[in-house]
Design an enzyme around this catalytic site. Sequence first.
Site, PDB file in Angstrom:
ATOM      1  CG  HIS A  75       4.840  -0.100   5.217  1.00 36.57           C
ATOM      2  ND1 HIS A  75       6.022   0.019   4.515  1.00 36.57           N
ATOM      3  CD2 HIS A  75       4.092   0.985   4.892  1.00 36.57           C
ATOM      4  CE1 HIS A  75       5.977   1.134   3.803  1.00 36.57           C
ATOM      5  NE2 HIS A  75       4.822   1.736   4.015  1.00 36.57           N
ATOM      6  CG  ASP A 119       3.849   5.231   2.900  1.00 39.35           C
ATOM      7  OD1 ASP A 119       4.093   4.008   2.844  1.00 39.35           O
ATOM      8  OD2 ASP A 119       4.285   6.043   2.064  1.00 39.35           O
TER       9      ASP A 119
END
Length: 145
Positions: A75, A119
């Site tokens: 991420h 996300d």
Amino acid sequence: MYPAHLLVLLAVCVSLLGASAIPPLPLNLVQFTYLIQCANKGSRPSYHYADYGCYCGAGGSGTPVDELDRCCKVHDDCYGEAEKMGCYPKLTMYNYYCGTEGPYCNTKTDCQRYVCACDLQAAKCFARSPYNNKNYNIDTSKRCK
């Protein structure tokens, strides 16, 4: 101009200058939290991911401690790529929906699509990765080299 008005004006100007030095809050953090909750229905609270391993939370260094921590590193790397594209991932707001099959993105701009995908990928990764309580709130100076 009255001296009292001048003092008030000066105070406002000084406070505005001080406020400009305060970094903005990451606006999409709330959206990311909701994506995590949608992907992990009935699971642990999303704040449990804010201080996990070497990469979940602010910053990151060293080798991820487990699969969940690798999700956070991926991420972070995804956000880094978004920044290279000229996006501001922590400030980019996007549209998403929480359907019966989990969350999905529905956005218009390239930056919104990319950040939402970062996300969404992380939220789904969290959902399939085991959570090890021993890796919560670790001493990063010792374990993240």
